[in-house]
Design a protein around this motif. Structure first.
Motif, PDB file in Angstrom:
ATOM      1  N   SER A  58       0.845  -1.190   0.000  1.00  0.00           N
ATOM      2  CA  SER A  58       0.000   0.000   0.000  1.00  0.00           C
ATOM      3  C   SER A  58       0.879   1.238   0.000  1.00  0.00           C
ATOM      4  O   SER A  58       2.110   1.160   0.131  1.00  0.00           O
ATOM      5  N   LYS A  59       0.241   2.395  -0.124  1.00  0.00           N
ATOM      6  CA  LYS A  59       0.946   3.672  -0.065  1.00  0.00           C
ATOM      7  C   LYS A  59       1.122   4.161   1.358  1.00  0.00           C
ATOM      8  O   LYS A  59       1.723   5.215   1.576  1.00  0.00           O
ATOM      9  N   LEU A  60       0.583   3.441   2.325  1.00  0.00           N
ATOM     10  CA  LEU A  60       0.721   3.815   3.720  1.00  0.00           C
ATOM     11  C   LEU A  60       2.066   3.359   4.263  1.00  0.00           C
ATOM     12  O   LEU A  60       2.734   2.493   3.693  1.00  0.00           O
ATOM     13  N   LEU A  61       2.459   3.939   5.394  1.00  0.00           N
ATOM     14  CA  LEU A  61       3.705   3.584   6.066  1.00  0.00           C
ATOM     15  C   LEU A  61       3.408   2.729   7.290  1.00  0.00           C
ATOM     16  O   LEU A  61       2.323   2.798   7.873  1.00  0.00           O
ATOM     17  N   SER A  62       4.387   1.929   7.684  1.00  0.00           N
ATOM     18  CA  SER A  62       4.300   1.159   8.922  1.00  0.00           C
ATOM     19  C   SER A  62       5.060   1.903  10.013  1.00  0.00           C
ATOM     20  O   SER A  62       6.169   2.390   9.790  1.00  0.00           O
ATOM     21  N   LEU A  63       4.460   1.994  11.188  1.00  0.00           N
ATOM     22  CA  LEU A  63       5.064   2.700  12.319  1.00  0.00           C
ATOM     23  C   LEU A  63       5.591   1.695  13.323  1.00  0.00           C
ATOM     24  O   LEU A  63       4.915   0.701  13.636  1.00  0.00           O
ATOM     25  N   GLN A  64       6.784   1.956  13.836  1.00  0.00           N
ATOM     26  CA  GLN A  64       7.381   1.111  14.858  1.00  0.00           C
ATOM     27  C   GLN A  64       8.065   1.975  15.906  1.00  0.00           C
ATOM     28  O   GLN A  64       8.669   3.003  15.585  1.00  0.00           O
ATOM     29  N   TRP A  65       7.956   1.537  17.162  1.00  0.00           N
ATOM     30  CA  TRP A  65       8.617   2.210  18.282  1.00  0.00           C
ATOM     31  C   TRP A  65       9.829   1.384  18.703  1.00  0.00           C
ATOM     32  O   TRP A  65       9.709   0.182  18.948  1.00  0.00           O
ATOM     33  N   GLU A  66      10.978   2.023  18.815  1.00  0.00           N
ATOM     34  CA  GLU A  66      12.146   1.364  19.390  1.00  0.00           C
ATOM     35  C   GLU A  66      12.019   1.287  20.908  1.00  0.00           C
ATOM     36  O   GLU A  66      12.517   0.362  21.543  1.00  0.00           O
ATOM     37  N   GLN A  67      11.355   2.269  21.495  1.00  0.00           N
ATOM     38  CA  GLN A  67      11.035   2.274  22.922  1.00  0.00           C
ATOM     39  C   GLN A  67       9.554   2.583  23.070  1.00  0.00           C
ATOM     40  O   GLN A  67       8.947   3.203  22.198  1.00  0.00           O
ATOM     41  N   GLU A  68       8.990   2.157  24.175  1.00  0.00           N
ATOM     42  CA  GLU A  68       7.578   2.419  24.407  1.00  0.00           C
ATOM     43  C   GLU A  68       7.350   3.914  24.632  1.00  0.00           C
ATOM     44  O   GLU A  68       8.068   4.540  25.413  1.00  0.00           O
ATOM     45  N   PRO A  69       6.369   4.496  23.970  1.00  0.00           N
ATOM     46  CA  PRO A  69       6.093   5.931  24.171  1.00  0.00           C
ATOM     47  C   PRO A  69       5.571   6.191  25.578  1.00  0.00           C
ATOM     48  O   PRO A  69       4.863   5.368  26.157  1.00  0.00           O
ATOM     49  N   ARG A  70       5.910   7.372  26.098  1.00  0.00           N
ATOM     50  CA  ARG A  70       5.521   7.708  27.471  1.00  0.00           C
ATOM     51  C   ARG A  70       4.684   8.969  27.563  1.00  0.00           C
ATOM     52  O   ARG A  70       3.780   9.058  28.399  1.00  0.00           O
TER      53      ARG A  70
END
Length: 462
Positions: A58-70
């Motif tokens: 798809s034209k969408l992006l995949s999001l990934q966190w290296e650390q958990e957001p706070r």
């Protein structure tokens, strides 16, 4: 009758009132329970940025966190009690489910809602030590107020901010600040996730708070407003939506074989605009920006309008330094694909798909009927110069519906599309989409049909 002796200690009949003193020795008063406080946003850890990868399906992006957001910032639609209740419910859910989460609110919202939460919330401190808490935030869209860096505290300094420094809240001199020449919006350095509860106007307001930031946090939008064309999720889905966004980390996400395991993001384009004088120099003063960025960013559009002047504006239009035409009109709109369904659409502009990188040039009530809207490629540079023959003194320049400044004869606005950096998330506004959305167009098509009533049959009921 014998006289009973007075007790040596009096029982506690009310919770102790606390006086909070901010990092920059400004007093911040809160007559509330110990944990029901509004604390300075500068006490929060620095922002965690996700990474974005291009998907093959798809034209969408995949999001990934290296650390958990706070740090989660919640932006609400003002003036609606139900939305205020939703903010409280959402904040309580985040704190109960993810105890390490810190809630960031705008100052006015924090002042109105902090007493309903059994834990501290974070906001920007008052702009001066003479301003008590609560206070009304500035209406300036890009920076809440002119703010200086707080004083640097030594490592291991554990006392309360402002306590034990010997000045008892006295105003500090310039030498007490880490920097006075670089003014930074604290939201840019502290916000991991941006959550909006409201309509399209709420999303625009949230985007305006990051309009000078090169990397906007991922935006999780819940439709609780009038139209909600940009709102991706319904309020009833808030638990699952946030869990999916927060849990999309590198250690748990899988590869392309399981496309439903990662959060999808639509990176909406933004405009960049700068104001220049007749000799090509940048205009300062009212046009000044922060963080060394002298250009404004717009999610929807930049518009030039004659404002209160009774005469039509005379604007010279250039594309890539080539003269196109001299427009005599109420004004001109330069919009993004996202903004093509807003002010530009009301002025007769075309509707563009949000994944098409392009610029839309739309006249506002032109004198000539042959002046039609134009769709330009993403690398086009548009210059709008106010003619010396313009009969009014100046015209108004607005960014996403907010006045940005006045443009005088001989001055010009240069507009172009912000470049998108792959992987880093710099450029554009990353908007979280549904996990089950295979493409960028599903919600957009549904919005055209359900909200804008695209090609709705005349005289027929649903």
């Amino acid at each position: 009758m014998p006289i009973l002796p007075l007790p040596t200690t009096m029982p506690t009949i009310a919770p102790r009132l606390r006086t909070r003193i901010c990092e920059n020795s400004r007093r911040w008063f809160s007559a509330s329970y110990r944990k029901q406080e509004v604390l300075s946003i500068h006490q929060l850890p620095e922002r965690i940025r996700p990474t974005y990868t291009k998907r093959s399906d798809s034209k969408l992006l995949s999001l990934q966190w290296e650390q958990e957001p706070r740090n989660v910032m919640i932006i609400r639609k003002p003036g609606v009690a139900a939305v205020g209740d939703a903010v409280v419910e959402f904040a309580q859910h985040l704190k109960a489910t993810y105890p390490s989460t810190n809630i960031i609110l705008e100052p006015t919202v924090a002042a109105n809602l902090h007493y309903r939460l059994p834990f501290p919330v974070f906001a920007i401190p008052p702009p001066s030590r003479s301003t008590p808490f609560p206070f009304t935030q500035s209406t300036y869209p890009r920076t809440p107020h002119h703010y200086q860096y707080p004083r640097i505290r030594p490592a291991g300094y554990d006392s309360e901010p402002g306590e034990g420094d010997g000045n008892d809240g006295a105003a500090a001199g310039p030498e007490s600040f880490a920097s006075v020449e670089l003014q930074t919006n604290p939201y840019h350095r502290k916000t991991d996730i941006l959550v909006t509860l409201g309509g399209d106007g709420t999303i625009l307001h949230a985007a305006s708070l990051f309009s000078t930031s090169r990397a906007v946090p991922p935006v999780l939008a819940f439709a609780m407003g009038t139209l909600g064309f940009l709102g991706e999720f319904k309020w009833a889905e808030y638990k699952a939506a946030f869990a999916a966004l927060r849990g999309s980390n590198a250690s748990s996400s899988t590869t392309e074989t399981s496309p439903s395991s990662t959060v999808r993001v639509l990176q909406r384009n933004r405009l960049k605009a700068g104001v220049f004088g007749a000799n090509g120099e940048r205009i300062g003063g009212e046009w000044g920006e922060y963080e060394g960025i002298e250009d404004a960013h717009a999610m929807n559009e930049l518009s030039i309008h004659r404002g209160r002047e009774p005469h039509l504006a005379i604007l010279e239009v250039y594309i890539d330094s080539h003269f196109l035409t001299e427009a005599v009109a109420d004004g001109i709109i330069v919009s993004t694909p996202t903004g093509s369904t807003a002010y530009s659409l009301s002025s007769g502009g075309s509707i563009l798909h949000p994944s098409v990188p392009s610029l839309l040039l739309t006249p506002i009530c032109p004198r000539s009927l042959s002046f039609r809207p134009l769709v330009l490629p993403e690398d086009a540079k548009i210059t709008l110069k106010l003619s010396e023959r313009n009969r009014g003194r100046e015209v108004e320049v607005s960014v996403d519906g907010r006045r940005w400044g006045g443009l005088g004869p001989g001055q010009e606005v240069r507009v172009w599309l912000e470049s998108l950096a792959k992987g880093s998330g710099e450029g554009g506004i990353p908007c979280v989409k549904r996990l089950g959305t295979p493409s960028a167009g599903d919600g957009w098509v549904g919005g055209l049909n359900g909200l804008l009533k695209f090609n709705y049959p005349f005289g027929e009921e649903e």
